[in-house]
Enzyme design. Structure first.
Site, PDB file in Angstrom:
ATOM      1  N   HIS A   1       0.832  -1.206   0.000  1.00 23.90           N
ATOM      2  CA  HIS A   1       0.000   0.000   0.000  1.00 23.90           C
ATOM      3  C   HIS A   1       0.869   1.259   0.000  1.00 23.90           C
ATOM      4  O   HIS A   1       0.435   2.322   0.464  1.00 23.90           O
ATOM      5  CB  HIS A   1      -0.951   0.029   1.204  1.00 23.90           C
ATOM      6  CG  HIS A   1      -1.743  -1.213   1.372  1.00 23.90           C
ATOM      7  ND1 HIS A   1      -2.868  -1.490   0.620  1.00 23.90           N
ATOM      8  CD2 HIS A   1      -1.559  -2.295   2.177  1.00 23.90           C
ATOM      9  CE1 HIS A   1      -3.351  -2.669   0.973  1.00 23.90           C
ATOM     10  NE2 HIS A   1      -2.571  -3.190   1.911  1.00 23.90           N
TER      11      HIS A   1
ATOM     12  N   SER B   1      15.995  15.269 -20.553  1.00 18.58           N
ATOM     13  CA  SER B   1      14.979  16.322 -20.599  1.00 18.58           C
ATOM     14  C   SER B   1      15.508  17.461 -21.445  1.00 18.58           C
ATOM     15  O   SER B   1      16.709  17.758 -21.438  1.00 18.58           O
ATOM     16  CB  SER B   1      14.667  16.815 -19.173  1.00 18.58           C
ATOM     17  OG  SER B   1      13.940  18.024 -19.218  1.00 18.58           O
TER      18      SER B   1
END
Length: 459
Positions: free
Chosen positions: A170, A299
């Site tokens: 989780h 990038s």
């Protein structure tokens, strides 16, 4: 406008064309026509050996020549068939006429030319050709690419079997594992999925217009056409097709085996989507670094970035593959009455579906080859997560009957930043046998891995 890498409508034949060179001979229209010629030739030769007085056994020279048409089938031959199709407006009939055109100057073959496509409906040729395409694409391209990934993951599972790692259930810190064990989980799942793909029997039918050998029996009523059809379909290549005989069909082969195959490939792809996302997350956490390539840009504006693009590309292409594979597995087994053509146009996209899968496998393999483990980051994460030892502590407390062990640890750890000193201080205050207390005191997040290392080495 002529088609080039940048003008192709599909990126599989444009940007990614070179990466799919091995798949193209099997799954392209050229590959489809090649298999149609193979089926027609195998049927024709087999008919000559059936004992019909009207069609004597072919000479060795004729057989060699016919098998050569299959072996040496080229793009020029494919274009010649396409030219004939402009007149016939029927692709299978164009194949028949092309084969007959190759009989010119060979009296033995000219005399027997009406036995080309004898008793066959187009789907007798098409369904077996599709099965041969899938056989080649699966066995020569798809499975080897999957095997490469499995072998690389197995190698990583063994190499990192003892590298302790914090689990996250989780998204929260959880009982530790090892890097190798988490990779081993993927190996086991992927091997099972791979075996399912490999075990699907590729089916073929050659039984006429509605599956009853009507035309065949009108010509030779006493002949066992079903046994003959089975022989052609199941005998090994090149004189047979090396497929599995389908005894019951309408005009088309039911395509249930295709649905089974495509579902099996989609299942493997889903496992790899799961793994691609997990690796992406581990790269984000810093558990893995990526080898740099000179000149590569992460990038256009942020110079520091090295993006996990191989895993992102894999995830995207696996999703595209599965969208097509699942549509085909849902659609292909359905036909209105004895025949409609909705399957025909869908089947022409088998290569597209498998192409996206193969492209994704290559991206994954490339990405896995760039990964470098960052043991320092993994160890630091473990060392800042002493709360994960609440599980073994409360479990040992249960064994020795201490009151409310779970509740005690819940109150002590939940919402608190745990350190070695805090956890060991809690252990020191427990009324446990000295040997058990010392065992818990010696435990660290990095050592609390159960059988993880053993399980990782076992795959």
């Amino acid at each position: 406008m002529t088609t080039s890498a940048i003008s192709a409508l599909s990126p599989l034949d444009g940007r990614y064309a070179a990466k799919l060179a091995k798949l193209r001979p099997a799954m392209s229209e050229q590959g489809y026509m090649h298999r149609r010629v193979q089926v027609e030739v195998a049927w024709f030769i087999a008919l000559s050996d059936s004992g019909f007085k009207e069609f004597k056994p072919l000479s060795p020279g004729a057989r060699t020549y016919l098998l050569g048409l299959v072996k040496n089938f080229s793009e020029i031959d494919g274009q010649a068939i396409k030219t004939i199709e402009k007149t016939t407006n029927h692709d299978v009939k164009a194949v028949e006429y092309w084969i007959k055109s190759k009989f010119e100057g060979r009296p033995e073959l000219v005399a027997a030319q009406e036995f080309v496509h004898f008793g066959c409906t187009s789907e007798d040729i098409n369904n077996t050709s599709h099965a041969l395409q899938l056989k080649s694409g699966r066995d020569l391209v798809l499975l080897p690419k999957l095997d490469d990934i499995i072998e690389k993951l197995r190698e990583m599972a063994h190499a990192f079997a003892e590298v302790s790692m914090l689990s996250r259930t989780h998204g929260q810190t959880a009982s530790p594992t090892t890097v190798g064990k988490e990779i081993a989980n993927v190996v086991v799942r992927l091997v099972a999925a791979r075996d399912k793909i490999a075990s699907v029997k590729l089916m073929g039918k050659m039984n006429g217009a509605v599956g009853n050998f009507n035309a065949h029996l009108s010509a030779w009523p006493e002949f066992d056409w079903e046994a003959f059809s089975r022989q052609v379909i199941e005998s090994p290549e090149p004189l047979g097709l090396g497929l599995t005989f389908q005894p019951y069909s309408i005009q088309i082969e039911p395509h249930d085996y295709m649905a089974e195959l495509f579902d099996a490939v989609a299942r493997a792809n889903t496992i790899l989507i799961d793994w691609s996302r997990d690796v992406w997350g581990y790269v984000s956490l810093g558990y893995f670094k990526q080898k740099l390539r000179d000149g590569e840009v992460g990038s256009s504006t942020m110079p520091h970035k090295v993006n996990p693009i191989d895993f992102e590309n894999a995830e995207g292409n696996l999703g595209l593959a599965n969208a097509l594979l699942r549509h085909m597995s849902d659609k292909l087994p359905i036909s209105r009455w004895q025949r409609d053509l909705t399957d025909s146009t869908v089947l022409r996209n088998m290569g597209v579906a498998l192409g996206y899968a193969v492209l994704a496998y290559q991206s994954l393999a490339t990405g896995l080859g760039k990964l470098e483990i960052n043991e320092e980051a993994i160890a630091a994460d473990l060392d800042s997560s002493w709360e994960v030892l609440a599980e073994p502590i409360q479990t040992v407390m249960r064994r020795f009957g201490l009151p409310q062990p779970y509740e005690q640890l819940k109150k002590f750890t939940r919402g608190e930043a745990m350190t070695r000193e805090l956890m060991q201080g809690f252990i020191a205050g427990l009324e446990l046998p000295e040997t058990e207390k010392n065992r818990l005191l010696a435990m660290t997040p990095a050592s609390y891995i159960g059988k993880a290392a053993e399980l990782a080495k076992r795959v």
